[in-house]
Design a protein around this motif. Structure first.
Motif, PDB file in Angstrom:
ATOM      1  N   VAL A 255      75.782  -3.983  45.979  1.00 11.36           N
ATOM      2  CA  VAL A 255      77.005  -3.124  45.312  1.00 11.36           C
ATOM      3  C   VAL A 255      76.544  -2.532  43.938  1.00 11.36           C
ATOM      4  CG1 VAL A 255      79.287  -3.479  44.546  1.00 11.36           C
ATOM      5  CG2 VAL A 255      78.490  -4.591  46.531  1.00 11.36           C
ATOM      6  N   MET A 256      76.746  -1.205  43.825  1.00  7.11           N
ATOM      7  CA  MET A 256      76.328  -0.662  42.627  1.00  7.11           C
ATOM      8  C   MET A 256      77.473   0.259  42.255  1.00  7.11           C
ATOM      9  SD  MET A 256      73.435  -1.262  41.577  1.00  7.11           S
ATOM     10  CE  MET A 256      72.004  -2.603  42.093  1.00  7.11           C
ATOM     11  N   PRO A 257      77.613   0.590  40.715  1.00  8.31           N
ATOM     12  CA  PRO A 257      78.368   1.351  40.390  1.00  8.31           C
ATOM     13  C   PRO A 257      78.155   3.125  40.647  1.00  8.31           C
ATOM     14  CG  PRO A 257      77.260   0.606  38.530  1.00  8.31           C
ATOM     15  CD  PRO A 257      76.685  -0.025  39.683  1.00  8.31           C
ATOM     16  N   ARG A 258      79.109   3.850  40.518  1.00  3.85           N
ATOM     17  CA  ARG A 258      78.834   5.280  40.977  1.00  3.85           C
ATOM     18  C   ARG A 258      79.058   6.054  39.456  1.00  3.85           C
ATOM     19  NH1 ARG A 258      78.711   6.322  46.168  1.00  3.85           N
ATOM     20  NH2 ARG A 258      77.500   8.239  45.632  1.00  3.85           N
TER      21      ARG A 258
ATOM     22  N   GLY B  65      71.235   2.035  22.869  1.00  8.48           N
ATOM     23  CA  GLY B  65      71.657   0.887  23.202  1.00  8.48           C
ATOM     24  C   GLY B  65      72.694   0.423  24.184  1.00  8.48           C
ATOM     25  N   ILE B  66      73.051   1.439  24.891  1.00  5.19           N
ATOM     26  CA  ILE B  66      74.001   1.527  25.952  1.00  5.19           C
ATOM     27  C   ILE B  66      73.655   2.147  27.338  1.00  5.19           C
ATOM     28  CG2 ILE B  66      76.618   2.222  26.595  1.00  5.19           C
ATOM     29  CD1 ILE B  66      77.232   2.524  23.832  1.00  5.19           C
ATOM     30  N   ARG B  67      73.640   1.476  28.476  1.00 10.22           N
ATOM     31  CA  ARG B  67      73.515   1.877  29.655  1.00 10.22           C
ATOM     32  C   ARG B  67      74.650   2.243  30.611  1.00 10.22           C
ATOM     33  NH1 ARG B  67      70.576  -2.102  33.416  1.00 10.22           N
ATOM     34  NH2 ARG B  67      70.034  -0.003  34.272  1.00 10.22           N
ATOM     35  N   SER B  68      74.910   3.621  30.457  1.00  8.40           N
ATOM     36  CA  SER B  68      76.095   4.445  31.085  1.00  8.40           C
ATOM     37  C   SER B  68      75.593   5.768  31.212  1.00  8.40           C
ATOM     38  CB  SER B  68      77.268   4.085  30.105  1.00  8.40           C
ATOM     39  OG  SER B  68      78.204   4.689  30.747  1.00  8.40           O
ATOM     40  N   ALA B  69      76.213   6.382  32.355  1.00  5.95           N
ATOM     41  CA  ALA B  69      75.893   7.884  32.747  1.00  5.95           C
ATOM     42  C   ALA B  69      76.832   8.555  31.518  1.00  5.95           C
ATOM     43  CB  ALA B  69      76.390   8.176  33.821  1.00  5.95           C
ATOM     44  N   ALA B  70      77.992   8.083  30.899  1.00  7.49           N
ATOM     45  CA  ALA B  70      78.884   8.806  29.975  1.00  7.49           C
ATOM     46  C   ALA B  70      77.971   8.933  28.814  1.00  7.49           C
ATOM     47  CB  ALA B  70      80.215   8.271  30.177  1.00  7.49           C
ATOM     48  N   VAL B  71      77.336   7.848  28.289  1.00 10.68           N
ATOM     49  CA  VAL B  71      76.665   8.115  26.948  1.00 10.68           C
ATOM     50  C   VAL B  71      75.621   9.094  26.851  1.00 10.68           C
ATOM     51  CG1 VAL B  71      77.489   5.819  26.507  1.00 10.68           C
ATOM     52  CG2 VAL B  71      75.348   6.054  27.336  1.00 10.68           C
TER      53      VAL B  71
ATOM     54  N   ASP C 216      67.777  17.387  39.142  1.00  9.89           N
ATOM     55  CA  ASP C 216      68.073  15.527  38.665  1.00  9.89           C
ATOM     56  C   ASP C 216      69.381  15.405  38.568  1.00  9.89           C
ATOM     57  OD1 ASP C 216      65.019  15.300  37.746  1.00  9.89           O
ATOM     58  OD2 ASP C 216      65.462  17.074  36.588  1.00  9.89           O
ATOM     59  N   VAL C 217      69.595  14.165  38.980  1.00  8.03           N
ATOM     60  CA  VAL C 217      70.934  13.544  38.829  1.00  8.03           C
ATOM     61  C   VAL C 217      70.865  12.302  38.278  1.00  8.03           C
ATOM     62  CG1 VAL C 217      71.452  14.874  40.983  1.00  8.03           C
ATOM     63  CG2 VAL C 217      70.597  12.425  41.203  1.00  8.03           C
ATOM     64  N   LEU C 218      72.077  11.809  37.614  1.00 12.40           N
ATOM     65  CA  LEU C 218      72.275  10.731  37.113  1.00 12.40           C
ATOM     66  C   LEU C 218      72.967   9.903  37.776  1.00 12.40           C
ATOM     67  CD1 LEU C 218      73.628  12.094  33.508  1.00 12.40           C
ATOM     68  CD2 LEU C 218      71.742  10.449  33.625  1.00 12.40           C
ATOM     69  N   ASP C 219      72.187   8.182  37.708  1.00 15.58           N
ATOM     70  CA  ASP C 219      73.173   7.462  38.378  1.00 15.58           C
ATOM     71  C   ASP C 219      73.970   6.850  37.124  1.00 15.58           C
ATOM     72  OD1 ASP C 219      71.728   5.751  36.519  1.00 15.58           O
ATOM     73  OD2 ASP C 219      70.378   4.898  38.333  1.00 15.58           O
ATOM     74  N   ALA C 220      74.830   5.646  37.606  1.00  8.69           N
ATOM     75  CA  ALA C 220      75.836   5.052  36.724  1.00  8.69           C
ATOM     76  C   ALA C 220      75.189   4.644  35.757  1.00  8.69           C
ATOM     77  CB  ALA C 220      76.698   4.069  37.467  1.00  8.69           C
ATOM     78  N   PHE C 221      73.953   4.166  35.504  1.00 12.80           N
ATOM     79  CA  PHE C 221      73.311   3.437  34.359  1.00 12.80           C
ATOM     80  C   PHE C 221      72.580   4.353  33.491  1.00 12.80           C
ATOM     81  CE2 PHE C 221      73.297   0.349  38.181  1.00 12.80           C
ATOM     82  CZ  PHE C 221      73.957  -0.502  37.311  1.00 12.80           C
TER      83      PHE C 221
ATOM     84  N   ASP D  73      79.896  14.225  46.235  1.00 10.94           N
ATOM     85  CA  ASP D  73      78.931  15.168  46.624  1.00 10.94           C
ATOM     86  C   ASP D  73      78.610  16.105  45.782  1.00 10.94           C
ATOM     87  OD1 ASP D  73      79.897  14.489  49.321  1.00 10.94           O
ATOM     88  OD2 ASP D  73      81.778  15.503  49.233  1.00 10.94           O
ATOM     89  N   LEU D  74      79.063  15.940  44.402  1.00 12.75           N
ATOM     90  CA  LEU D  74      78.586  16.748  43.266  1.00 12.75           C
ATOM     91  C   LEU D  74      78.186  15.700  42.029  1.00 12.75           C
ATOM     92  CD1 LEU D  74      78.193  19.410  42.292  1.00 12.75           C
ATOM     93  CD2 LEU D  74      80.416  19.295  41.433  1.00 12.75           C
ATOM     94  N   LEU D  75      76.991  14.992  42.050  1.00 12.61           N
ATOM     95  CA  LEU D  75      76.381  13.965  41.033  1.00 12.61           C
ATOM     96  C   LEU D  75      76.183  14.802  39.875  1.00 12.61           C
ATOM     97  CD1 LEU D  75      74.285  12.070  43.284  1.00 12.61           C
ATOM     98  CD2 LEU D  75      76.649  11.491  42.729  1.00 12.61           C
ATOM     99  N   PRO D  76      76.597  13.968  38.682  1.00 13.09           N
ATOM    100  CA  PRO D  76      76.230  14.514  37.370  1.00 13.09           C
ATOM    101  C   PRO D  76      74.625  14.728  37.317  1.00 13.09           C
ATOM    102  CG  PRO D  76      77.425  12.647  37.469  1.00 13.09           C
ATOM    103  CD  PRO D  76      76.996  12.610  38.527  1.00 13.09           C
TER     104      PRO D  76
END
Length: 919
Positions: free
Chosen positions: A158-161, A296-302, A540-545, A570-573
């Motif tokens: 199980v992984m975040p998106r 210092g933060i693992r997230s696609a939004a940062v 290149d696409v980003l995962d949630a991390f 269908d449209l990854l960052p």
């Protein structure tokens, strides 16, 4: 189980034994009746004498208390005390575990998985069925409840998106729920659409409990230009304390190595939800930036990716002088200057200086001829990737350039003279533009009604002309033509750059056409009209991390979808490439805001902390033993017998008790003895509890198989710390690669290299099914590359079919683990792989490859509990068990290869040796 505050007792009825303590107190204090006193004259002879032995008439109170404490400790220990016992959750029906599974969960994903694991373990103990659903990956049907232990086994997958749940799909799924069940909802802490609707639906089926992290959630908006500086906006979901966040600009240095190019600080006051970090970067450095991220933060939004909108192009404007043939750089032409100054860096200088500056674009406005030296230099610049844009004018129309033969610096041949209203080839009225063809870079741009052309230079009909026209007039005559030259291209506008021949420079279409040609870019998000009819390929696409991976195999996306800038499955960052530019799709848009999730008062919201139980029985028994030892010494002292050898013995006992915490320091030799007394398989401690436990269980299972099937009798596996433990004791080390583990220090690298040269083997396992081909396309692949830079690793190759590993014990051609990829890498057979001593590793290590690299997650396939039961399901049915068997056989071959070296390879020489002995 009886719970008293933070302590619980497994067998609380044993605590009734504490009731006998007052009775013991009375018994121990009881003394015989007082004797009858009789006066005896002979006693006078004893007056003045001293007795060497004395005896107390009653036990001191402190000694009684000491003994009672020891007895109480023993009674309490056998009652099974547990510190911080897990709280049992009421419920006996099915349990639905919901995870938002968004980018906001990635920051503490491990804690969330631990919390789900604890909830499912409790459900399994209670005999409850369970189901697990991630809202960013909704199942097509309602959840199917099954054994909670079976659901637990799915947790590693199980992984975040990197996007939010689809509100419409979530609403439809919520309406399909049936039956009665309780819900554990692990929220990401962000307010999403339809959350309230889903909550209302879940409450109709049973009790809902929410879990939410208290850690703040941050995000970055796309970078923008503000007052000639790059501005990055930092968002947070909820107000709190005054805080600062550090934003880093990351890009490539001139050598192509990714580095931190600059940092800036965004400061939040207690009430702020938005802060800004400003970067004052020179153009050369700014154009190297590939992304901005919060440290210092693992997230696609940062992470906000930088596309061509941030890279202001260097554009040179040159025009022919009215009084001489030579070229000079004019002041920026009015209409081009108005179009380019906001979005490009204009450079000045002579043509020679401009070429040395290597701009991205050179624009020639009505330049007819160039000298041979200038033409050669210009053509060389175009061939290396430059974009040359030419505008027509009276001088170009009157010249002989590209008439008979096509000029290398022109896209087409031109007719003699031009075409204008009232001329020899006159129009009755100004001509409008025709709609742009679907193969044109301008396709989809709306054409204003007021754009008209009154004059132009005409293109000579040619078989290649149709392929080079990218814009034309309503009557079909070319307006803009283009051709490729080397790695660059040449574009000709058949009208002037000013309003003399057309009204095109007066319109917004002129700016849009320059943008489509990648002469200028706009930092604003492109509109649907700008991208209509185009197709964009993800690079290149980003995962949630927040990890970037190559996306060459993903299908292209429509420009209209990309313009909406809403990330989805269908449209990854990531970065999307068009014909002449790239566009970044980030998790957070330029106008997005973050809002914290709010829950009704009726919903219980808990934290993510999983309380770890601590058994106190051993500690209490040890305390009782210490108290009884003190009691013995105190009794001897009170009776006057603590003299001579007894005193020395008591002193030794006391000293031993005092230095007991330091016994571990005296056990250094025991590690070496235990590691060398038997064959011991070792694994590298990564710091990730789940990975380390799986490594231990995997090597334990492999050790059992070796014991059962071979003459090797391994001891229990050992976890090693690369910084402190000696590696030479172990013939084989299993190294699971995780994205977060720390790189070894210089001293650790020195020990590792000595180990590799002395005959040891390290199995590097990225556990990612080799999807990245051990490259930078996965976090584990990048970490493996970083680790390998400091190691003295020989040249590697994919394992050959005749490699000794394929026949050391079993005959194998596949090497599966939990995954079934065959691609593993071993030392290449070439003698060019040299160790530091000047000898091949193959010779140094008796034919043993010092490293094996793969990604099949072998530890999971080998892992068993102490009863030999496999811990991780592999595949399906008999095929899965067959895969596990082949994985175990590979492990046996691996260890046999380490211990026997090139023994199996030497067997090919046996016939020749026997033949010689016979002679």
């Amino acid at each position: 189980m009886l719970t008293l505050g933070p302590i619980a007792f497994a067998t609380p009825w044993l605590l009734l034994g504490l009731l006998i303590l007052p009775i013991l107190w009375l018994l121990l204090r009881a003394v015989p009746p007082a004797p009858i006193r009789r006066r005896f004259p002979g006693v006078a002879l004893l007056l003045g004498l001293s007795d060497d032995d004395s005896q107390s008439d009653r036990t001191p109170w402190w000694l009684l208390l000491l003994r009672l404490s020891a007895v109480a400790a023993i009674i309490t220990a056998f009652a099974g005390p547990v510190l911080n016992p897990k709280q049992e959750t009421a419920g006996n029906g099915p349990l639905l575990v919901i995870m938002d599974g968004t980018w906001a969960d990635a920051r503490d994903w491990t804690r969330r998985i631990d919390r789900v694991d604890a909830a499912l373990a409790e459900a399994a103990r209670d005999g409850r069925t369970a189901a697990l659903v991630t809202l960013t990956d909704l199942p097509p049907e309602p959840p199917v409840f099954q054994d909670a232990q079976a659901v637990q086994q799915r947790l590693p997958n199980v992984m975040p998106r990197p996007f939010a749940p689809d509100a419409e799909a979530l609403s439809l799924w919520a309406g399909s729920l049936t039956g009665t069940f309780d819900t554990f909802w692990l929220s990401d802490g962000i307010a999403h659409d339809s959350r309230s609707d889903l909550l209302t639906s879940l409450e109709t089926h049973g009790t809902v409990t929410a879990f939410e992290s208290t850690r703040p959630v941050f995000a970055l908006r796309p970078a923008q230009f503000v007052d000639d500086a790059v501005s990055v906006t930092v968002l947070r979901a909820a107000a709190g304390n005054d805080t600062e966040t550090t934003v880093t600009a990351v890009g490539l240095d001139p050598a192509g190595v990714e580095r931190r190019l600059a940092t800036a600080t965004a400061t939040f006051t207690a009430s702020d939800l938005v802060a800004t970090a400003t970067f004052d970067l020179p153009p050369e450095l700014r154009n190297r930036v590939t992304r901005f991220e919060i440290q210092g933060i693992r997230s696609a939004a940062v992470i906000t990716l930088a596309d061509d909108a941030l890279k202001r192009r260097e554009v040179a404007l040159l025009a022919g002088a009215s009084d001489r043939e030579a070229l000079e750089l004019l002041s920026p032409l009015h209409y081009l200057e108005q179009a380019l100054i906001p979005t490009a860096d204009l450079i000045e200088g002579s043509l020679e200086d401009v070429l040395l500056a290597n701009p991205d674009v050179i624009i020639l406005a009505d330049v007819a001829t160039l000298t041979a030296i200038e033409a050669d230099a210009m053509l060389e610049w175009v061939d290396t990737g430059g974009l040359l844009v030419r505008f027509a004018g009276p001088r170009l129309a009157a010249s002989d350039i590209s008439r008979t033969d096509e000029d290398p610096l022109m896209p087409v041949r031109l007719r003699v003279g031009g075409r204008s209203i009232g001329g020899a080839m006159s129009w009755g009225e100004p001509k409008e533009l025709a709609p742009f063809a679907d193969n044109s870079p301008f396709f989809g741009l709306p054409i204003p009604d007021d754009v008209a052309v009154t004059a132009q230079v005409m293109a000579q009909p040619d078989p290649t002309l149709a392929d080079r026209v990218i814009a034309q007039l309503a009557d079909g005559t070319p307006l803009v033509t283009r051709k490729s030259s080397g790695n660059g291209s040449i574009v000709l506008f058949h009208v002037t750059a000013n309003a003399e021949w057309s009204t095109l420079p007066l319109s917004g279409l002129f700016v849009q056409m320059l943008e489509r040609l990648a002469i200028s870019t706009r930092p604003a998000t492109p509109s649907v009209e700008d991208l209509a009819g185009t197709t964009w390929q993800p690079e290149d696409v980003l995962d949630a991390f927040g990890e970037l991976s190559r996306a060459d195999t993903l299908p292209g996306v429509a420009g209209e979808d990309l313009a909406e800038a809403v990330a989805s499955a269908d449209l990854l960052p990531g970065l999307y490439a068009g014909e002449d530019r790239r566009i970044a799709l980030n998790v957070t848009g330029p106008d997005d805001v973050l809002a914290a999730a709010t829950w009704p008062a009726r919903i219980a919201v808990e934290g993510l902390n999983v309380v770890r139980e601590t058994l106190l029985k051993g500690w209490l028994l040890a305390a009782a033993l210490v108290l009884l030892s003190i009691d013995i010494i105190a009794s001897l002292a009170l009776s006057g017998r603590l003299r001579g050898p007894r005193a020395a013995s008591a002193a030794v006992v006391l000293m031993a008790m005092m230095i007991a915490p330091n016994w571990a320091d005296a056990q250094d030799d025991s590690f070496a003895i235990a590691s060398t007394a038997d064959v011991v398989l070792a694994y590298v401690i990564t710091g990730d509890t789940q990975v380390d436990e799986m490594s231990d269980a995997g090597l334990y299972g492999l050790s059992n198989i070796l014991f059962q099937r071979t003459s090797i009798e391994p001891s229990f596996p050992v976890g090693i710390d690369l910084e402190t433990d000696e590696l030479a004791f172990f013939p084989f080390i299993y190294w699971p690669v995780t994205a977060d583990q720390q790189l070894p220090t210089r001293e650790a690298y020195a020990r590792l290299n000595r180990y590799l040269r002395s005959g040891g083997m390290i199995l590097f396992d990225t556990r990612d099914a080799d999807l990245a081909r051990f490259g930078s396309a996965s976090p584990e692949g990048r970490k493996l590359q970083a680790i390998a830079r400091g190691l003295d690793i020989p040249a590697l190759e994919p394992i050959p079919q005749d490699h000794v590993l394929t026949r050391t014990f079993y005959l194998l051609q596949d090497f599966p683990g939990r995954h079934a990829s065959r691609d593993i890498w071993v030392e290449a057979a070439s003698a060019n792989a040299q160790a530091a001593e000047g000898m091949p590793f193959r010779d140094l290590n008796d034919g043993v490859t010092p490293v094996v690299i793969g990604g099949n997650d072998w530890a999971s396939a080998w892992a068993t509990d102490r009863q030999g039961t496999p811990l991780v399901p592999i595949g399906r049915g008999l095929a899965g068990e067959r895969q596990r068997e082949i994985a175990l056989r590979f492990g046996v071959n691996l260890i046999m290869h380490v211990l026997t070296g090139n023994y199996k390879s030497d067997q090919v020489h046996v016939p020749a040796l026997l033949d010689r002995l016979g002679q």
